[in-house]
Write an enzyme that holds these catalytic residues in place. Sequence first.
Site, PDB file in Angstrom:
ATOM      1  CG  ASP A  13       0.584  -3.488   5.195  1.00 50.12           C
ATOM      2  OD1 ASP A  13       0.013  -4.432   4.589  1.00 50.12           O
ATOM      3  OD2 ASP A  13       0.981  -2.481   4.575  1.00 50.12           O
ATOM      4  CE  LYS A  16      -4.045  -7.276   8.688  1.00 48.48           C
ATOM      5  NZ  LYS A  16      -3.142  -6.416   8.616  1.00 48.48           N
ATOM      6  N   GLY A  40      -3.011  -7.542   1.501  1.00 46.78           N
ATOM      7  CA  GLY A  40      -1.575  -8.411   1.139  1.00 46.78           C
ATOM      8  C   GLY A  40      -1.165  -8.977   2.325  1.00 46.78           C
ATOM      9  CG  HIS A  41      -3.292 -10.543   4.730  1.00 52.98           C
ATOM     10  ND1 HIS A  41      -4.565 -11.189   5.439  1.00 52.98           N
ATOM     11  CD2 HIS A  41      -3.437  -9.457   4.911  1.00 52.98           C
ATOM     12  CE1 HIS A  41      -5.400  -9.782   5.811  1.00 52.98           C
ATOM     13  NE2 HIS A  41      -4.550  -9.209   5.362  1.00 52.98           N
ATOM     14  CD  GLN A 217      -8.348  -3.539   4.052  1.00 55.16           C
ATOM     15  OE1 GLN A 217      -9.267  -3.992   4.335  1.00 55.16           O
ATOM     16  NE2 GLN A 217      -7.464  -4.137   3.131  1.00 55.16           N
TER      17      GLN A 217
HETATM   18  P1  GDP Z   1      -0.470  -8.145   6.859  1.00 56.88           P
HETATM   19  O1  GDP Z   1      -0.859  -7.274   5.810  1.00 56.88           O
HETATM   20  O2  GDP Z   1      -0.955  -7.779   8.323  1.00 56.88           O
HETATM   21  O3  GDP Z   1      -0.618  -9.605   6.951  1.00 56.88           O
HETATM   22  O4  GDP Z   1       1.132  -7.959   6.834  1.00 56.88           O
HETATM   23  P2  GDP Z   1       2.104  -8.021   5.375  1.00 56.88           P
HETATM   24  O5  GDP Z   1       2.181  -9.539   5.084  1.00 56.88           O
HETATM   25  O6  GDP Z   1       1.684  -6.998   4.428  1.00 56.88           O
HETATM   26  O7  GDP Z   1       3.469  -7.477   6.289  1.00 56.88           O
HETATM   27  C1  GDP Z   1       4.076  -7.963   7.110  1.00 56.88           C
HETATM   28  C2  GDP Z   1       5.530  -8.469   6.547  1.00 56.88           C
HETATM   29  O8  GDP Z   1       6.300  -8.704   7.649  1.00 56.88           O
HETATM   30  C3  GDP Z   1       5.541  -9.556   5.798  1.00 56.88           C
HETATM   31  O9  GDP Z   1       6.675  -9.574   4.871  1.00 56.88           O
HETATM   32  C4  GDP Z   1       5.924 -10.637   6.959  1.00 56.88           C
HETATM   33  O10 GDP Z   1       6.552 -11.581   6.113  1.00 56.88           O
HETATM   34  C5  GDP Z   1       6.907 -10.070   7.747  1.00 56.88           C
HETATM   35  N1  GDP Z   1       6.993 -10.136   9.115  1.00 56.88           N
HETATM   36  C6  GDP Z   1       6.053 -10.803   9.786  1.00 56.88           C
HETATM   37  N2  GDP Z   1       6.239 -11.054  11.297  1.00 56.88           N
HETATM   38  C7  GDP Z   1       7.333 -10.700  11.233  1.00 56.88           C
HETATM   39  C8  GDP Z   1       8.517 -10.646  12.215  1.00 56.88           C
HETATM   40  O11 GDP Z   1       8.035 -10.602  13.561  1.00 56.88           O
HETATM   41  N3  GDP Z   1       9.794 -10.051  12.129  1.00 56.88           N
HETATM   42  C9  GDP Z   1      10.142 -10.068  10.732  1.00 56.88           C
HETATM   43  N4  GDP Z   1      11.439  -9.432  10.505  1.00 56.88           N
HETATM   44  N5  GDP Z   1       9.366  -9.875   9.451  1.00 56.88           N
HETATM   45  C10 GDP Z   1       7.921 -10.103  10.023  1.00 56.88           C
HETATM   46  P1  IMO Z   2      -3.429  -5.609   4.585  1.00 57.23           P
HETATM   47  O1  IMO Z   2      -4.532  -6.431   5.050  1.00 57.23           O
HETATM   48  C1  IMO Z   2      -2.244  -1.302   4.559  1.00 57.23           C
HETATM   49  C2  IMO Z   2      -4.657   1.448   2.451  1.00 57.23           C
HETATM   50  C3  IMO Z   2      -4.229   2.404   1.040  1.00 57.23           C
HETATM   51  C4  IMO Z   2      -4.899   3.600   1.160  1.00 57.23           C
HETATM   52  C5  IMO Z   2      -5.795   3.133   1.927  1.00 57.23           C
HETATM   53  C6  IMO Z   2      -7.321   3.205   1.013  1.00 57.23           C
HETATM   54  O2  IMO Z   2      -2.634  -5.883   3.992  1.00 57.23           O
HETATM   55  O3  IMO Z   2      -2.942  -4.680   6.086  1.00 57.23           O
HETATM   56  P2  IMO Z   2      -8.243   1.292  -0.522  1.00 57.23           P
HETATM   57  O4  IMO Z   2      -7.597   0.524  -1.817  1.00 57.23           O
HETATM   58  O5  IMO Z   2      -8.372   0.230   0.548  1.00 57.23           O
HETATM   59  O6  IMO Z   2      -9.276   2.106  -0.877  1.00 57.23           O
HETATM   60  O7  IMO Z   2      -7.021   2.457  -0.126  1.00 57.23           O
HETATM   61  O8  IMO Z   2      -5.952   2.159   2.662  1.00 57.23           O
HETATM   62  N1  IMO Z   2      -4.768   0.012   2.606  1.00 57.23           N
HETATM   63  C7  IMO Z   2      -3.915  -0.587   3.374  1.00 57.23           C
HETATM   64  N2  IMO Z   2      -2.804  -0.345   3.941  1.00 57.23           N
HETATM   65  N3  IMO Z   2      -2.464  -2.561   4.519  1.00 57.23           N
HETATM   66  C8  IMO Z   2      -3.635  -2.901   3.847  1.00 57.23           C
HETATM   67  O9  IMO Z   2      -4.015  -4.161   4.004  1.00 57.23           O
HETATM   68  C9  IMO Z   2      -4.374  -1.691   3.168  1.00 57.23           C
HETATM   69  N4  IMO Z   2      -5.315  -2.099   2.272  1.00 57.23           N
HETATM   70  C10 IMO Z   2      -5.620  -0.790   2.187  1.00 57.23           C
HETATM   71  O10 IMO Z   2      -2.830   2.331   1.195  1.00 57.23           O
HETATM   72  O11 IMO Z   2      -4.189   4.422   2.103  1.00 57.23           O
HETATM   73 MG    MG Z   3      -0.331  -6.377   4.143  1.00 60.86          MG
END
Ligand code: GDP
Ligand code: IMO
Ligand code: MG
Length: 430
Positions: A13, A16, A40-41, A217
Amino acid sequence: MSNVVILGAQWGDEGKGKIVDLFSERFDMVVRYQGGHNAGHTVRIGDQTFVLKLIPSGILRPGKRAVIGNGLVVDPAALLKEIESLEALGLNVRGQLFISNRAHLIFPFHRLLETLSAAIGTTSRGIGPSYEDKIGRRGIRLAELLEPSHFADRYEALVEEKALIARALGIPEPDFGAIRAEYEGYAEWLRPMVCDAARLINEAIAAGQRVMFEGAQGAMLDIDHGTYPFVTSSSATAGGVCTGSGVPPTRIHGVVGVSKAYITRVGAGPFPTEDRGEAGDELRKRGNEFGSVTGRPRRCGWFDVPLLRYTSLVNGFDSLVITKLDVLDHLEEIPVCVGYRVNGQVTCDMPATCRGLESIEPVYERVPGWKTSTAGLARYEDLPGRARDYLAFLESRTGVECGCISTGPERNQTILRSGSRLESLLEDGV
Ligand code: GDP
Ligand code: IMO
Ligand code: MG
């Protein structure tokens, strides 16, 4: 032509999705190489928000090819749902998406098995049990699903083992016949997208196209290098790119780590710099730190230098993208963990056991905050001096440049530093 990996440098999270979407403009193909719909990107484009789970974030760029590599585990029902929701928004998903015939299937009984195994706070998508079957040499590849008679044999062997488990545990058997019929029904719509992805990607590279690899991840959730057993079941570090896509190391030219300006973790497991107090709650609120897949509140804490040095070591980061700098705008002082105290000694070494990591004491340095808004800034010169000092501090302690800084969720809320190694990689220097 440089091919670049973008992956999470912490526990997932990191942002990415935003970064892959932004940089993918410069590439021809975006490839996922591990994980599944546990990812979840999030990508925000104007007033639209997309959350990509199994499909590479590059799909949002018209004409770019998006590839699900052999290293993934695919739940066809979840995939179809994701395809349809993106198509409803006008995207040409089936025209751009390719899926490896060597990727493995997730079945409903994998989700069921997950509920029976040790609770580490997984995403409950059946990811771990599907990878278990793959490593246990019982799993079923997409290519096998597409050959009806072969699928029948392979499926019978797989469910025989699952029936034994159900009987041993005294739980009702799932309706294996109904699941089989359901999966046979998936074969036809999957078929046009399924291909030999390793060949597709390598041929694109040979033809001079540029490929970006999108990690899911984060490195600390990697099955080998992460905080085992509180990890996911795939290779989320750079090494996973080669095994999960069939592209050799000689064709990869750069590795970029994405890291928040602080750190979060979802689910259980050690987290040395976690802040369980008000300051952590404030980070969660300001950063909207709730899981994009499960909606769970993310645990929040401070930037961890030993952790970043470790993930840099095992991934060989050329550059870091620091996201969510704006979330720290309110702070008078920013704690940064610069070492781990173990038996009175300060070290940057990463313990190999969770017990070891739980027993260290983080050593903090307090860096002055800037107490002014950086939200949306897109030029390095516009950052307050103390924000630049914070970034310089991270660079000096981690030993990796901060080539890009994100100041908001939108594409244009990003600073790409001129003269950085990252800029040169993106501009196709090797
Ligand atoms: P990922 O799994 O690595 O793609 O990250 P996620 O999408 O799960 O979580 C990142 C969250 O931060 C999302 O809601 C993005 O829209 C938000 N985000 C990304 N970059 C920034 C930033 O520079 N500032 C803020 N405030 N939010 C950001
Ligand atoms: P993105 O790509 C954050 C965590 C779960 C749990 C562990 C194992 O959005 O960064 P799983 O279902 O993969 O067997 O769970 O890994 N986890 C993540 N945490 N971002 C993710 O993906 C994750 N995918 C799995 O919360 O701790
Ligand atoms: Mg994510």
